[in-house]
Design a protein around this motif. Structure first.
Motif, mmCIF file in Angstrom:
data_model
loop_
_atom_site.group_PDB
_atom_site.id
_atom_site.type_symbol
_atom_site.label_atom_id
_atom_site.label_comp_id
_atom_site.label_asym_id
_atom_site.label_seq_id
_atom_site.Cartn_x
_atom_site.Cartn_y
_atom_site.Cartn_z
ATOM 1 N N VAL A 22 0.831 -1.203 0.000
ATOM 2 C CA VAL A 22 0.000 0.000 0.000
ATOM 3 C C VAL A 22 0.867 1.256 0.000
ATOM 4 N N LEU A 23 1.911 1.265 0.813
ATOM 5 C CA LEU A 23 2.800 2.434 0.880
ATOM 6 C C LEU A 23 3.535 2.645 -0.447
ATOM 7 N N ARG A 24 3.924 1.548 -1.108
ATOM 8 C CA ARG A 24 4.589 1.687 -2.412
ATOM 9 C C ARG A 24 3.640 2.316 -3.425
ATOM 10 N N VAL A 25 2.380 1.892 -3.414
ATOM 11 C CA VAL A 25 1.397 2.460 -4.347
ATOM 12 C C VAL A 25 1.169 3.939 -4.034
ATOM 13 N N LEU A 26 1.056 4.288 -2.753
ATOM 14 C CA LEU A 26 0.892 5.691 -2.382
ATOM 15 C C LEU A 26 2.060 6.537 -2.860
ATOM 16 N N GLN A 27 3.274 6.032 -2.651
ATOM 17 C CA GLN A 27 4.461 6.770 -3.086
ATOM 18 C C GLN A 27 4.464 6.944 -4.599
ATOM 19 N N ASP A 28 4.070 5.884 -5.336
ATOM 20 C CA ASP A 28 4.024 5.955 -6.803
ATOM 21 C C ASP A 28 2.984 6.980 -7.257
ATOM 22 N N LEU A 29 1.815 6.999 -6.614
ATOM 23 C CA LEU A 29 0.767 7.942 -6.994
ATOM 24 C C LEU A 29 1.167 9.383 -6.675
ATOM 25 N N ILE A 30 1.928 9.575 -5.601
ATOM 26 C CA ILE A 30 2.440 10.916 -5.283
ATOM 27 C C ILE A 30 3.422 11.371 -6.350
ATOM 28 N N GLN A 31 4.340 10.484 -6.743
ATOM 29 C CA GLN A 31 5.356 10.829 -7.741
ATOM 30 C C GLN A 31 4.738 11.111 -9.106
ATOM 31 N N ARG A 32 3.629 10.423 -9.417
ATOM 32 C CA ARG A 32 2.955 10.619 -10.704
ATOM 33 C C ARG A 32 2.012 11.810 -10.697
ATOM 34 N N GLY A 33 1.853 12.465 -9.533
ATOM 35 C CA GLY A 33 0.991 13.629 -9.448
ATOM 36 C C GLY A 33 -0.476 13.336 -9.270
ATOM 37 N N VAL A 34 -0.817 12.065 -9.047
ATOM 38 C CA VAL A 34 -2.221 11.713 -8.829
ATOM 39 C C VAL A 34 -2.654 12.148 -7.432
ATOM 40 N N LEU A 35 -1.751 12.015 -6.449
ATOM 41 C CA LEU A 35 -2.021 12.425 -5.081
ATOM 42 C C LEU A 35 -1.124 13.593 -4.710
ATOM 43 N N ALA A 36 -1.628 14.463 -3.843
ATOM 44 C CA ALA A 36 -0.844 15.605 -3.363
ATOM 45 C C ALA A 36 -0.586 15.441 -1.877
ATOM 46 N N ARG A 37 0.606 15.802 -1.455
ATOM 47 C CA ARG A 37 0.969 15.772 -0.035
ATOM 48 C C ARG A 37 0.416 17.013 0.672
ATOM 49 N N ASP A 38 0.017 16.815 1.919
ATOM 50 C CA ASP A 38 -0.281 17.936 2.817
ATOM 51 C C ASP A 38 0.606 17.698 4.034
ATOM 52 N N ALA A 39 1.859 18.162 3.963
ATOM 53 C CA ALA A 39 2.863 17.771 4.954
ATOM 54 C C ALA A 39 2.446 18.179 6.344
ATOM 55 N N GLY A 40 2.361 17.200 7.245
ATOM 56 C CA GLY A 40 2.068 17.421 8.655
ATOM 57 C C GLY A 40 3.109 16.722 9.485
ATOM 58 N N PRO A 41 2.966 16.700 10.805
ATOM 59 C CA PRO A 41 3.934 16.034 11.661
ATOM 60 C C PRO A 41 3.941 14.544 11.409
ATOM 61 N N GLU A 42 5.119 13.957 11.332
ATOM 62 C CA GLU A 42 5.237 12.535 11.038
ATOM 63 C C GLU A 42 5.079 11.666 12.257
ATOM 64 N N ALA A 43 5.219 12.226 13.450
ATOM 65 C CA ALA A 43 5.154 11.400 14.656
ATOM 66 C C ALA A 43 3.900 11.710 15.434
ATOM 67 N N PRO A 44 3.144 10.663 15.836
ATOM 68 C CA PRO A 44 1.937 10.904 16.608
ATOM 69 C C PRO A 44 2.266 11.515 17.951
ATOM 70 N N GLY A 45 1.336 12.338 18.437
ATOM 71 C CA GLY A 45 1.509 12.885 19.775
ATOM 72 C C GLY A 45 2.277 14.190 19.813
ATOM 73 N N ARG A 46 2.830 14.636 18.665
ATOM 74 C CA ARG A 46 3.556 15.906 18.661
ATOM 75 C C ARG A 46 2.600 16.998 18.221
ATOM 76 N N SER A 47 1.797 17.444 19.160
ATOM 77 C CA SER A 47 0.764 18.412 18.869
ATOM 78 C C SER A 47 1.363 19.804 18.779
ATOM 79 N N GLY A 48 0.594 20.736 18.200
ATOM 80 C CA GLY A 48 1.034 22.127 18.170
ATOM 81 C C GLY A 48 0.397 22.860 17.028
ATOM 82 N N ALA A 49 -0.098 24.070 17.305
ATOM 83 C CA ALA A 49 -0.761 24.831 16.265
ATOM 84 C C ALA A 49 0.173 25.132 15.102
ATOM 85 N N ALA A 50 1.445 25.334 15.402
ATOM 86 C CA ALA A 50 2.380 25.678 14.334
ATOM 87 C C ALA A 50 2.555 24.542 13.354
#
Length: 514
Positions: A295-323
């Motif tokens: 599933v992760l390989r397909v997601l990465q492929d779809l991102i690279q092909r421009g089918v999906l767009a990233r909305d970069a957020g925090p990568e680790a759970p529990g690291r809250s913050g408005a910024a």
């Protein structure tokens, strides 16, 4: 079966003890607080501990955590006495149970019978663990190869480090025939998908209980093929894991779904369906039937092909913050933790935020707005069954900090639910009310629940108007209806997702912070 009763209510403890002994079970002792229960449990090693969740000195959830970390008592089951279903521990082991007030003896006996039935699958003595150790010493793949060579039968249980997850693998005469990984929001991942997920766990502990598990045969491949495929996926994962999308990343389609070729691979189609429904990578992975790595390989492929767009957020759970796209800043989380520590009885690691709606549609709209926040995790059962919004139930949770979770709970505002308002409000951090509009009649409909919840925490109950237009603007007449509420207790949420809408949510939640 040997039961230890830990309960500060002596009359309740006595009644339960008499009922238990009357059914041929053994009560090893009755104690009044968690500290004494801990001491006796280590000495007497009971099969089951019956206790309220708000046990003094050491609460029930913490007591379970301590005893589960000790090899001598890690096999004990717990039956928790809770005031309502919402007070059940989020991290409860599958062997445990809860009895809801008024804690009838018959209900306690039913749960003890269920514990006894689960225990009987592996023999009467569950402490007869044959093999136990740490994943840093031996990998699951190597361990299963040993079981295969020696034609072992039983259940291999795995606990990830710091309580970050658990799972199990069932083997019969060396053959792997089932695997399961419970999900935090309810349900579980099973079969090959669960097996390969467990193989990625490098730190934690395991134990093997010999016996004949009930055969729910979900894997028909030979064990050798499963282990070879698991090894291959592990090697690929190590090479590419820094390039694969992280679990907290949120994704959106960059093109209309009907413009994507319909002859796409079934996995690609399933992934796109999951992205439309869930957006967050961790949820997409959980709701796809294929193994995580694929599933992760397909997601990465779809991102690279421009089918999906990233909305970069925090990568680790529990690291809250408005910024970083979350609703809570570090200072707010510290204030919430300090507030929880000062409550008597302490609420433990699970706090509650009530979302009270005049209609299930309104609760659903507010739930959708929360899903735009990077630190909110939707309830898994709700994502699979949206109709569950018809009544009282969880919407999801915020992992505020390590060991501190804010559970968001939907509560109907109809008068017929009035007996539940006070029950749900027990130990709440705050409440958000969703009237059907800003007119006088709509506000009057929610005023009874507003006043009742306000008695709990006057400064932590707010009204949120779900505005019909994207800008969130109300007419002057509508605004005049809100003047009788205290300043800062009414918020207007725009209809369309935007930075302004997220700003309203941040301000609203800041109002609820002690």
């Amino acid at each position: 079966m040997r039961i230890l009763i830990a309960d500060f209510d002596q009359a309740r403890a006595k009644a339960h003890g008499e009922a238990i002994t009357g059914h041929g079970l053994v009560v090893v002792d009755r104690v009044a607080n968690g500290a004494t229960a801990l001491e006796l449990a280590l000495e007497l090693v009971p099969d089951v501990i019956l206790c309220p969740i708000d046990l003094p000195l050491i609460d029930g959830e913490r007591l379970a955590e301590i005893l589960r970390s000790n090899p001598r008592t890690r096999h004990a089951s717990f039956v928790f006495l809770v005031k309502d279903e919402l007070d059940a521990p989020m991290s409860m082991d599958a062997r445990d149970g809860t009895v809801v007030a008024p804690w009838h003896e018959e209900d306690v006996l039913d749960h003890l019978a269920a514990v006894q039935e689960r225990s009987s699958r592996f023999g009467d003595d569950r402490s007869d663990t044959e093999i136990e150790g740490r994943l840093t010493q031996i990998s699951l793949i190597d361990l299963l190869q040993i079981f295969q060579m020696n034609r072992r039968s039983g259940m291999l249980r795995i606990w990830r480090r710091d309580g970050a997850g658990s799972g199990s693998i069932a083997v019969s005469e060396g053959r792997i025939f089932d695997a399961q990984v419970p999900l935090a929001g309810g349900g579980s991942v099973g079969g090959e998908k669960a097996l390969y997920r467990l193989f990625t766990w490098r730190d934690g502990r395991f134990e093997f209980v010999p016996g004949t598990p009930p055969e729910i045969d979900r894997m028909d491949k030979p064990s050798r093929a499963l282990l070879l495929e698991g090894t291959r996926q592990m090697d690929e994962w190590e090479k590419l894991r820094r390039e694969l999308p992280g679990p907290s990343l949120r994704l959106t389609l960059r093109m209309p779904r009907n413009s994507i070729p319909q002859d796409a691979h079934p996995l690609t189609a399933e992934v796109l369906d999951a992205v439309e429904a869930h957006r967050r990578v961790s949820e997409v992975v959980d709701h796809c039937s294929f193994p995580d790595y694929q599933v992760l390989r397909v997601l990465q492929d779809l991102i690279q092909r421009g089918v999906l767009a990233r909305d970069a957020g925090p990568e680790a759970p529990g690291r809250s913050g408005a910024a970083s796209g979350g609703l809570f800043s570090g200072a707010q989380v510290r204030r919430i933790r300090d507030w929880a520590a000062g409550q008597r009885p302490r609420p433990g690691t699970m706090l509650k935020l009530l979302v009270v709606g005049a209609t299930s549609r309104q609760i659903g709209e507010f739930h959708q707005s929360l899903r735009e926040c990077d630190d909110f995790l939707s309830d898994g059962r709700l994502m699979r069954e949206p109709d569950r919004l018809d009544g009282l139930g969880p919407l999801g949770q915020f992992a505020l900090d390590e060991g501190l979770i804010l559970r968001v709970i939907g509560v109907p505002a109809q008068a017929s639910y009035q007996p539940l308002w006070d029950v749900a409000a027990h130990g709440m951090l705050g409440a958000v009310l969703l009237p059907q509009g800003a007119n006088a009649k709509a506000l009057e409909e929610t005023e009874p629940v507003y006043r009742q919840l306000e008695e709990r925490r006057p400064d932590a109950v707010v009204q949120l108007i779900l505005c019909g237009n994207p800008e969130g603007s109300l007419s002057q007449e509508a605004r005049s209806q809100l003047e009788r509420f205290p300043d800062g207790s009414v918020f207007i949420l725009p209809a369309a997702p935007s930075e302004r809408r997220r700003g309203v949510l941040r301000n609203l939640f800041a109002r609820l912070v002690p």
